[in-house]
Scaffold this motif. Structure first.
Motif, short mmCIF file in Angstrom:
data_model
loop_
_atom_site.label_atom_id
_atom_site.label_comp_id
_atom_site.label_asym_id
_atom_site.label_seq_id
_atom_site.Cartn_x
_atom_site.Cartn_y
_atom_site.Cartn_z
N ALA A 15 0.87 -1.18 -0.09
CA ALA A 15 -0.22 -0.05 -0.04
C ALA A 15 0.95 1.21 0.09
CB ALA A 15 -0.81 -0.03 1.33
N TYR A 16 2.04 1.15 0.83
CA TYR A 16 2.83 2.27 0.66
C TYR A 16 3.56 2.53 -0.37
CZ TYR A 16 1.55 2.77 5.90
OH TYR A 16 1.11 2.94 6.95
N ASP A 17 3.83 1.51 -1.09
CA ASP A 17 4.54 1.57 -2.32
C ASP A 17 3.78 2.12 -3.54
OD1 ASP A 17 7.42 1.03 -1.96
OD2 ASP A 17 6.84 -1.19 -1.41
N LYS A 18 2.43 1.62 -3.37
CA LYS A 18 1.52 2.14 -4.44
C LYS A 18 1.32 3.63 -4.13
CE LYS A 18 -1.90 -0.79 -5.31
NZ LYS A 18 -3.13 -1.54 -5.23
N ALA A 19 1.11 4.10 -2.89
CA ALA A 19 1.07 5.49 -2.53
C ALA A 19 2.10 6.39 -3.35
CB ALA A 19 0.79 5.59 -1.19
N SER A 20 3.42 5.72 -2.76
CA SER A 20 4.50 6.49 -3.47
C SER A 20 4.51 6.70 -4.94
CB SER A 20 5.81 5.69 -2.82
OG SER A 20 7.03 6.44 -3.39
N THR A 21 4.26 5.42 -5.55
CA THR A 21 4.25 5.25 -7.13
C THR A 21 3.19 6.35 -7.59
OG1 THR A 21 4.94 3.21 -7.00
CG2 THR A 21 3.83 3.89 -8.88
N LEU A 22 2.11 6.47 -7.05
CA LEU A 22 1.13 7.16 -7.61
C LEU A 22 1.35 8.53 -7.43
CD1 LEU A 22 -1.94 7.21 -8.59
CD2 LEU A 22 -2.59 7.32 -6.28
N SER A 23 2.18 8.96 -6.17
CA SER A 23 2.44 10.33 -5.90
C SER A 23 3.46 11.06 -6.80
CB SER A 23 2.71 10.71 -4.43
OG SER A 23 2.90 11.90 -4.26
N PHE A 24 4.27 10.22 -7.11
CA PHE A 24 5.46 10.63 -7.95
C PHE A 24 5.08 10.62 -9.30
CE2 PHE A 24 8.39 9.53 -4.42
CZ PHE A 24 9.00 10.69 -4.44
N PHE A 25 4.18 9.87 -9.85
CA PHE A 25 3.48 9.86 -11.03
C PHE A 25 2.68 11.29 -11.54
CE2 PHE A 25 0.00 8.19 -14.12
CZ PHE A 25 0.91 8.57 -15.20
N LEU A 26 1.93 11.29 -10.48
CA LEU A 26 0.97 12.53 -10.57
C LEU A 26 1.30 14.17 -10.18
CD1 LEU A 26 -2.40 10.62 -9.91
CD2 LEU A 26 -1.44 11.14 -12.21
N TRP A 27 2.39 13.72 -9.00
CA TRP A 27 2.64 15.13 -8.50
C TRP A 27 3.95 15.24 -8.49
CZ3 TRP A 27 -0.44 15.46 -3.17
CH2 TRP A 27 -1.69 15.77 -3.31
N ASN A 28 4.81 14.16 -8.85
CA ASN A 28 6.48 14.34 -9.08
C ASN A 28 7.01 14.74 -7.59
OD1 ASN A 28 8.88 14.19 -10.42
ND2 ASN A 28 8.77 16.30 -10.49
N SER A 29 6.25 14.26 -6.63
CA SER A 29 6.57 14.34 -5.12
C SER A 29 6.05 13.31 -4.20
CB SER A 29 5.84 15.71 -4.69
OG SER A 29 6.27 15.98 -3.41
N THR A 30 6.59 13.34 -2.98
CA THR A 30 6.48 12.25 -2.18
C THR A 30 4.98 12.46 -1.67
OG1 THR A 30 7.17 13.89 -0.16
CG2 THR A 30 8.76 12.23 -1.25
N PRO A 31 4.28 11.37 -1.34
CA PRO A 31 2.87 11.21 -0.75
C PRO A 31 2.54 12.29 0.15
CG PRO A 31 3.68 9.09 -1.02
CD PRO A 31 4.98 10.03 -1.27
N ASP A 32 1.31 12.89 0.33
CA ASP A 32 1.03 13.79 1.27
C ASP A 32 0.29 13.04 2.54
OD1 ASP A 32 -1.35 13.22 0.27
OD2 ASP A 32 -2.23 15.00 0.10
N PRO A 33 0.01 13.67 3.49
CA PRO A 33 -0.71 12.83 4.79
C PRO A 33 -1.80 12.26 4.58
CG PRO A 33 0.18 14.97 5.47
CD PRO A 33 0.26 15.08 4.05
N GLU A 34 -2.81 12.77 3.82
CA GLU A 34 -3.97 12.03 3.55
C GLU A 34 -3.73 10.73 2.32
OE1 GLU A 34 -7.61 10.64 2.34
OE2 GLU A 34 -6.69 11.91 3.93
N LEU A 35 -2.62 10.82 1.64
CA LEU A 35 -2.36 9.44 0.83
C LEU A 35 -1.62 8.48 1.84
CD1 LEU A 35 -2.55 8.36 -1.86
CD2 LEU A 35 -0.18 9.32 -2.43
N ILE A 36 -0.88 8.93 2.65
CA ILE A 36 -0.33 8.04 3.59
C ILE A 36 -1.31 7.23 4.37
CG2 ILE A 36 1.39 8.09 5.59
CD1 ILE A 36 2.81 7.93 3.15
N ARG A 37 -2.14 8.32 5.00
CA ARG A 37 -3.39 7.70 5.70
C ARG A 37 -4.07 6.48 5.14
NH1 ARG A 37 -8.21 6.94 5.98
NH2 ARG A 37 -8.60 8.08 4.05
N ALA A 38 -4.44 6.90 3.56
CA ALA A 38 -5.17 5.92 2.74
C ALA A 38 -4.48 4.60 2.71
CB ALA A 38 -5.58 6.53 1.67
#
Length: 335
Positions: A15-38
């Motif tokens: 789940a955390y790697d999926k959040a990281s992949t998603l965030s870097f893809f769409l935001w070019n940055s690390t996951p925010d707190p809400e994505l980490i929570r999800a």
């Protein structure tokens, strides 16, 4: 990865790697707190939870950073590190202008795709862009600089007038200068970049023993224009095949010299900027822009590039899931 409970014997991203992949893809940055929570709650491993996070990230203004990162990669802006122009012939082309050329394109893309939600294909024909005073001078267009709160507005929105020879991304200095040597233009390099980066069509590398005597001699009185020199170069049997793919496209941009400045003649001879793309004939950069805009390969290519940018491998063309992605992109007016 971790074991996939829905498919015994297979693995999935945690789940955390999926959040990281998603965030870097769409935001070019690390996951925010809400994505980490999800991710921590396992919500991102459900279809509904994943869609909720994807939609949230796409709705954020931070998606502009992801779009910039993708297009900088697709257009190979990292290659600007090696770009230089002969100051004797191109005094306007400075390091500052080189940086501004890239920024112009990225601002144009974000405004078109993210802010205005326009059809991707129209990036190749749009008259709307952003300029600085230096770029306006290079393009020989008027730009009225104003101030806001006492601060100069460095970047200003600009729309080319009807009939202007510049249209869309291919006529911007980021494309015409990146794919030209320091002292001359190169229809072959420009055409190859267009084929490979914009249309996802392979161009074979040249043989190791190719002679470039005709192409590089810009002072030969027998071959005054680049078209003349390339025609002579193609008389070499080993060169003809590849140049048929690249030159008909690149020659349409010959009105732009190595520094991206517009010209109508070379060595006193009128430039012939006619060309052809997959059987469609055109004349000049505006004609090329329209041909690329209407070519189906331009649409499928950006989808392929984005898939590879996110996953690290080319899409499986025969996979129904990939075909569904392409179909949805088409149904969305390519937004």
């Amino acid at each position: 990865t971790e074991a996939d409970p829905a498919h015994p014997g297979q693995r999935r991203l945690s789940a955390y790697d999926k959040a990281s992949t998603l965030s870097f893809f769409l935001w070019n940055s690390t996951p925010d707190p809400e994505l980490i929570r999800a991710a921590g709650a396992g919500e991102i491993n459900t279809q509904a939870g994943l869609e909720r996070q994807v939609n949230r990230l796409l709705a954020s203004s931070r998606v502009a950073a992801g779009v910039r990162s993708f297009f900088a990669d697709m257009l190979q802006f990292s290659d600007f590190d090696t770009v230089s122009k002969d100051p004797q012939f191109f005094p306007r082309y400075t390091v500052t202008l080189k940086d501004q050329a890239q920024e112009q394109t990225l601002r144009t893309v974000v405004d078109h795709v993210v802010t205005r939600h326009r059809d991707y294909r129209d990036l190749f024909t749009t008259a709307d862009t952003f300029l600085t005073k230096d770029l306006a001078a290079l393009y020989a267009v008027p730009l009225v600089d104003t101030t806001a709160n006492g601060q100069a507005q460095r970047w200003l929105p600009y729309a080319y007038a009807p009939g202007d020879p510049r249209a869309g991304l291919l006529s911007q200095a980021s494309f015409t200068t990146l794919w030209s040597p320091s002292g001359r233009s190169s229809p072959t390099s420009r055409g190859k970049a267009l084929r490979q980066n914009i249309l996802c069509q392979k161009v074979p590398p040249p043989p190791g023993n190719v002679p470039f005597k005709f192409v590089e001699d810009t002072t030969n009185p027998q071959f005054k224009t680049t078209r003349d020199r390339l025609t002579a170069h193609r008389s070499e049997a080993m060169c003809a095949g590849c140049h048929k793919l690249t030159d008909p496209l690149g020659l349409a941009l010959e009105n732009f010299d190595s520094a991206g400045e517009y010209r109508t003649a070379e060595n006193g001879v009128q430039i012939d900027a006619s060309g052809e793309l997959n059987g469609v004939a055109f004349d000049g950069p505006v004609g090329l822009a329209k041909a690329v805009r209407n070519d189906p390969s331009a649409v499928s290519c950006v989808a392929e590039k984005m898939f590879a940018f996110e996953t690290g491998y080319a899409p499986p063309k025969q996979d129904p899931r990939w075909q569904a992605i392409e179909a949805k992109f088409s149904a969305s007016r390519f937004e």
